[in-house]
Structure formats: structure tokens, C-alpha cells
Design a protein around this motif. Structure first.
Motif, short mmCIF file in Angstrom:
data_model
loop_
_atom_site.label_atom_id
_atom_site.label_comp_id
_atom_site.label_asym_id
_atom_site.label_seq_id
_atom_site.Cartn_x
_atom_site.Cartn_y
_atom_site.Cartn_z
N THR A 122 0.75 -1.00 0.23
CA THR A 122 0.49 -0.42 -0.34
C THR A 122 1.08 1.52 0.00
O THR A 122 1.34 2.02 1.22
N ILE A 123 0.74 2.16 -0.93
CA ILE A 123 1.23 2.76 -1.01
C ILE A 123 0.65 4.55 -1.42
O ILE A 123 -0.10 4.47 -2.45
N ALA A 124 0.82 5.72 -0.58
CA ALA A 124 -0.43 6.25 -0.73
C ALA A 124 -0.19 7.16 -2.15
O ALA A 124 0.71 7.49 -2.34
N ASN A 125 -0.83 7.83 -2.53
CA ASN A 125 -1.54 8.61 -3.96
C ASN A 125 -0.26 7.16 -5.03
O ASN A 125 0.20 8.18 -6.39
N VAL A 126 -0.04 6.15 -5.31
CA VAL A 126 0.38 5.52 -6.02
C VAL A 126 0.01 4.98 -7.55
O VAL A 126 -1.54 5.43 -7.32
N GLN A 127 0.18 5.34 -8.85
CA GLN A 127 -0.53 5.93 -10.12
C GLN A 127 -0.15 4.07 -10.42
O GLN A 127 1.20 4.45 -10.24
N VAL A 128 -0.91 3.81 -10.98
CA VAL A 128 -0.40 1.96 -11.46
C VAL A 128 -0.20 1.93 -13.64
O VAL A 128 -1.22 2.51 -13.69
N ALA B 294 -7.27 -12.09 -12.84
CA ALA B 294 -6.88 -11.54 -11.12
C ALA B 294 -5.71 -11.36 -11.02
O ALA B 294 -6.47 -10.19 -9.84
N ALA B 295 -4.92 -11.77 -11.63
CA ALA B 295 -3.57 -10.18 -11.08
C ALA B 295 -3.67 -8.49 -12.19
O ALA B 295 -3.42 -7.86 -10.75
N LEU B 296 -4.49 -8.56 -12.99
CA LEU B 296 -4.35 -7.05 -13.12
C LEU B 296 -5.15 -6.64 -11.55
O LEU B 296 -5.29 -5.58 -11.76
N ILE B 297 -6.51 -7.06 -11.52
CA ILE B 297 -7.27 -7.11 -10.82
C ILE B 297 -6.65 -6.43 -9.51
O ILE B 297 -6.25 -5.49 -8.68
N GLN B 298 -5.71 -7.35 -9.27
CA GLN B 298 -4.97 -7.40 -7.70
C GLN B 298 -3.73 -5.33 -8.28
O GLN B 298 -3.31 -5.42 -6.93
N MET B 299 -3.47 -5.80 -9.24
CA MET B 299 -2.09 -4.75 -10.05
C MET B 299 -3.18 -3.40 -9.92
O MET B 299 -2.31 -2.14 -9.25
N ALA B 300 -3.78 -3.31 -10.36
CA ALA B 300 -4.59 -2.83 -10.61
C ALA B 300 -5.82 -1.78 -9.01
O ALA B 300 -5.63 -0.31 -8.67
N GLY B 301 -5.35 -2.72 -8.06
CA GLY B 301 -5.98 -2.28 -6.80
C GLY B 301 -4.40 -1.65 -5.53
O GLY B 301 -5.06 -1.38 -4.55
N ARG B 302 -3.56 -1.76 -6.30
CA ARG B 302 -2.93 -0.97 -5.80
C ARG B 302 -3.16 0.25 -5.24
O ARG B 302 -2.43 1.14 -4.76
N ALA B 303 -4.46 1.17 -6.49
CA ALA B 303 -4.04 2.71 -7.08
C ALA B 303 -5.55 3.14 -6.37
O ALA B 303 -6.01 2.43 -5.49
N GLY B 304 -4.89 4.22 -5.89
CA GLY B 304 -6.98 5.17 -5.10
C GLY B 304 -6.82 4.64 -3.91
O GLY B 304 -8.27 4.29 -2.90
N ARG B 305 -5.91 3.48 -3.06
CA ARG B 305 -5.83 2.79 -1.61
C ARG B 305 -6.33 4.09 -0.30
O ARG B 305 -7.14 3.57 0.53
N SER B 306 -5.80 5.07 -0.42
CA SER B 306 -5.50 5.99 0.51
C SER B 306 -6.90 6.88 0.99
O SER B 306 -7.70 7.64 -0.77
#
Length: 442
Positions: free
Chosen positions: A376-382, A395-407
Motif C-alpha cells: 500500500t503506497i499513498a497516491n501511487v499510480q499504476v 485476477a492478477a490485473l485486478i490486484q495490480m489495479a487495486g494498488r491505486a486509490g487505496r488512501s
């Protein structure tokens, strides 16, 4: 003797590699506290990982006993187990008395998190297994806290296992902060030795080869992830580590169809904790990107995307389909900004580099699917280079996309699928993300 007991209770361990003097182990064996068994059984099964395939249990000329022995190739990275290897276990289980564990998490669960947490608590009360199906960024770890606190206070021993070291390293400090007075061990390849009896264990699933009948509850986080989802021996290791009739909790943002079909008790959360939708990936063509990297050039669209991230001071994660391509790309991107780093499974410094990205010391990383989860990285763009490649399942693409917008401070983020032609997996991933967003607004 207490130190040996604390270490061995619930474990199955190579006798020659305990962190205690051989004389102390021998004394405990003679006094009947420790049981000894051979590493490979008469039925040619590994007593540690339970592997019995003829392709994995291999005969060899043993110099130690001067005869034909067998060894287990499957779990050899954790120390060789062979026919003349002694594995030791502590004979008597350790009964834990109920204890008042401090719980210092001051956050507040959303209504959906609270509902899932209550459903999980009810399953555990009835000693039933459970699946928590929640999107990336839903706050899965936090909803586990109340049931965990209750189980710890009841004197239960718990393991939270994940397929990848990176996920374990992400979970460990959060759990230590939530349960500061609980003895907790963090186990992964290369982890330092920790003393005492751990009532809470955070470990890679591979580490469970070294446990048997140890836990009253095992929580498998990222249960759909490689290698757990592809290696039946890891599933056996989880089962072996459990006490009789103890439940398993599976946690996943992208559970398999089989997992969804077989899990009787389920909780579903299709909304992130901050209430904003998941970023929907944008398709951006990147024709002949492999040829570009082979000729030491960064495709212009990709170069422009990275430069824009640098100008806006936005951290980024740029995923690649192969380590070879990462190595080709790294020196080219360093010409743009020398602080950009490469991170992949063969990189011994990857933990330190991820910490630098988290602290804002580096602007971005070129990475493989090793970082698709648990980071989890604040404000990360993917950005995903070669999102159409076969190695990238939906599933892998969803997980990678899921790194963005978490904060909650940066809930939007950007996700770009750079491609050389749109694949079915790309469409499946984007459609499922849209489905989550629709369901999350209900």
C-alpha cells in the motif's frame, strides 16, 4: 527446558538444526518430552510436507548411513528431509489460559466491514470455516481485528498465513500495533529467530510445513495467490498445522470459482473503506513494445506517462510481464530519473526498495507481479506494460489495479493497461472492477 518447549510446541523440526545445544535436546528426548520420527516414512512420504509423489521423493546413495535413502525434493529449501533424518516434536500440547490481550486499534469499521466482522465472529463461535471476499482496499485486515482479539483472549493460538513474503511484511507491523502485548512471531525465509511462545504467528504458507496440530485457527490471506493456489502441498500444510476440527478463514479480493463454490460461509464487501469506487483501468496501445526495449528505446507513450508522474510528484508502480524486460528497461528509465528502481522476485533488496517508495525516497519502481499484493503506497499510480500478455490473468490485473486509490486522501489514482492488442483477460478484469463498483453503490 521451557525455552525448548516454547520453540517446539506445535512444530515439527529438523533435529540437527534447532537453535539449542544437542545435549539439551538429547536430555529432553530421554526424559520423554520430545518425540523423534524419521523424515521419510516407510510409505515413502515426507513427514514434514506430506509429499509422497515418486517425482518428489528421490532415492540416493547416502554417505551418512551407507545405504540407499530417500529425500524430499519438494521442501528441500527448508533443509533436507531424508530417510535417516530425525524430525522432532514436543509431545505434550501447551494449554493456554484465557488472557486479557490489549487491543490498541483506534479505527472504526464501516457498516460493511462491521457486518463481515460479525459474520466471521459467528462462524468462529460455531467453529466453522469462512471466506471473506472483499475488494482491494476494502479494509480486510481491519475487520479481522475484533474476531482476532476475541480468539486471543479465549486462549487460542492463531496463525495468519500468506503465500508471499511481501504480504507478511505488510501485515506484521499492523498486527503488532493492534496487539502490542501479544507475543507474536513473523516467519519467512531469512527471518530472524524470535524467542518465546507465540500465541500469534504471521508466516508465509511455506513456513507451515514446519508446524503440525499447532493452531486453533489459521487465516489464509490472499488465498488465491501463487504459489498457494497452485501447490496442493501448501494446502496440506495449512490443514496439518491445525488442531483437530479447527476452522480456516480464507481472505481474498479475487477468489477462484472453486473457492466461491466450496465456501459455505461467506462475507462479501464490494466497496472500499473510504467509499470511493475502484479506479477503472484505461486501455492505451503500446504497439511493438518488446521490439522497442530490445533496441534500447522506451516507447514514447510510456516515457510520457512516467515523465508526467515525475512532474506531478506522484509515486508510480510500473508492472512488466518478465524479469528480463525489467532488466532491459531499468537502465533506460534511469536516464530519465536515476532514482527509479527495479523490484522483482530475484532482487535481494526488494524489501528496502519498497520501504523507500513508501517513504517517498524514490519516485517509482519497475516491478513484476511480485508486488501485485500486500503493498500500500499513498497516491501511487499504476501502469501495466503488456497487460495483454498471457502471464497476466484477470485476477492478477485486478490486484495490480487495486494498488491505486487505496488512501482516503488519494482515493482516485490512475491505472493504465498498456497493450499490444486487447486480451480477454484485460476485458474480464475491467468488467469485474466495474461490477464491483456497481455492487458497492447498492
Amino acid at each position: 527446558m521451557k525455552e525448548i518447549q516454547d520453540f517446539l510446541v506445535g512444530r515439527i523440526w529438523l533435529r540437527d538444526f534447532t537453535p539449542f545445544p544437542e545435549e539439551a535436546i538429547e536430555k529432553a528426548i530421554n526424559q520423554g518430552f520430545i518425540a523423534v520420527q524419521k523424515g521419510i516414512t516407510e510409505k515413502l512420504e515426507c513427514a514434514r510436507c506430506l509429499e509422497n509423489s515418486s517425482e518428489k521423493i528421490i532415492p540416493y546413495n547416502c554417505a551418512k548411513c551407507e545405504r540407499i535413502c530417500y529425500y524430499c525434493r519438494h521442501c528441500i529449501r527448508m533443509g533436507r528431509v531424508s530417510s535417516c533424518t530425525d524430525l522432532i516434536t514436543w509431545k505434550e500440547p501447551l494449554e493456554l489460559s484465557p488472557y486479557s490481550h490489549s487491543f490498541s486499534w483506534n479505527g472504526e469499521l464501516t457498516n460493511l466491514q462491521q457486518q463481515a466482522s460479525d459474520e466471521l465472529d459467528e462462524s468462529l463461535r460455531r467453529n466453522r470455516s469462512h471466506l471473506v471476499y472483499a475488494v482491494c482496499g476494502a479494509g480486510k485486515t481491519e475487520l479481522l481485528f475484533p474476531p482476532l482479539h476475541k480468539a486471543l483472549s479465549e486462549g487460542k493460538r492463531i496463525c495468519i498465513a500468506a503465500p508471499r513474503t511481501d504480504v507478511v511484511l505488510e501485515l506484521s507491523p499492523r498486527l503488532k500495533a493492534a496487539f502490542p502485548d501479544t507475543v507474536m512471531h513473523t516467519l519467512y525465509g531469512g527471518a530472524i529467530f524470535e524467542e518465546g511462545f507465540a500465541q500469534l504467528v504471521v508466516a508465509t504458507t511455506h513456513q507451515l510445513y514446519r508446524f503440525q496440530q499447532a493452531f486453533d485457527l489459521v487465516i489464509v490471506d490472499e488465498a488465491d495467490a501463487y504459489p498457494y493456489s497452485y501447490d496442493l502441498a501448501l494446502a496440506r500444510a495449512v490443514t496439518k498445522s491445525l488442531k483437530e476440527n479447527a476452522p480456516i478463514v480464507y481472505v481474498s479480493a479475487t477468489p477462484s470459482k472453486e473457492m466461491l463454490k466450496t465456501a459455505v460461509n461467506q462475507s462479501k464487501i464490494f466497496r472500499r473503506f473510504h467509499g470511493h469506487p475502484l479506479p477503472v483501468p484505461e486501455y492505451r496501445s503500446l504497439w511493438n513494445y518488446r521490439k522497442s526495449f530490445n533496441t534500447n528505446k522506451i516507447p514514447e507513450k510510456l516515457k510520457d506517462w512516467v515523465k508526467l508522474r515525475l512532474e506531478k510528484n506522484e509515486p508510480f508502480m510500473l508492472f512488466f510481464p518478465t524479469i528480463e524486460m525489467i532488466r532491459q528497461a531499468e537502465p533506460l528509465f534511469k536516464l530519465i530519473d536515476s532514482r527509479i528502481e527495479a523490484v522483482h522476485s530475484k532482487d535481494e533488496d526488494r524489501k528496502e526498495k519498497v520501504m523507500k517508495l513508501r517513504r517517498g525516497e524514490i519516485p517509482g519502481v519497475l516491478t513484476s507481479s511480485i508486488l501485485e499484493r500486500g503493498v500500500t503506497i499513498a497516491n501511487v499510480q499504476v501502469g501495466i506494460v503488456g497487460a495483454d500478455e498471457a502471464v497476466f490473468e484477470a485476477a492478477a490485473l485486478i490486484q495490480m489495479a487495486g494498488r491505486a486509490g487505496r488512501s482516503s486522501a488519494f482515493p482516485n489514482g490512475e491505472v493504465i493497461f498498456f497493450h499490444n492488442g486487447i486480451s480477454r483477460q484485460m476485458d474480464d478484469a475491467r468488467n469485474l472492477i466495474k461490477f464491483y463498483n456497481q455492487e458497492g453503490q447498492r
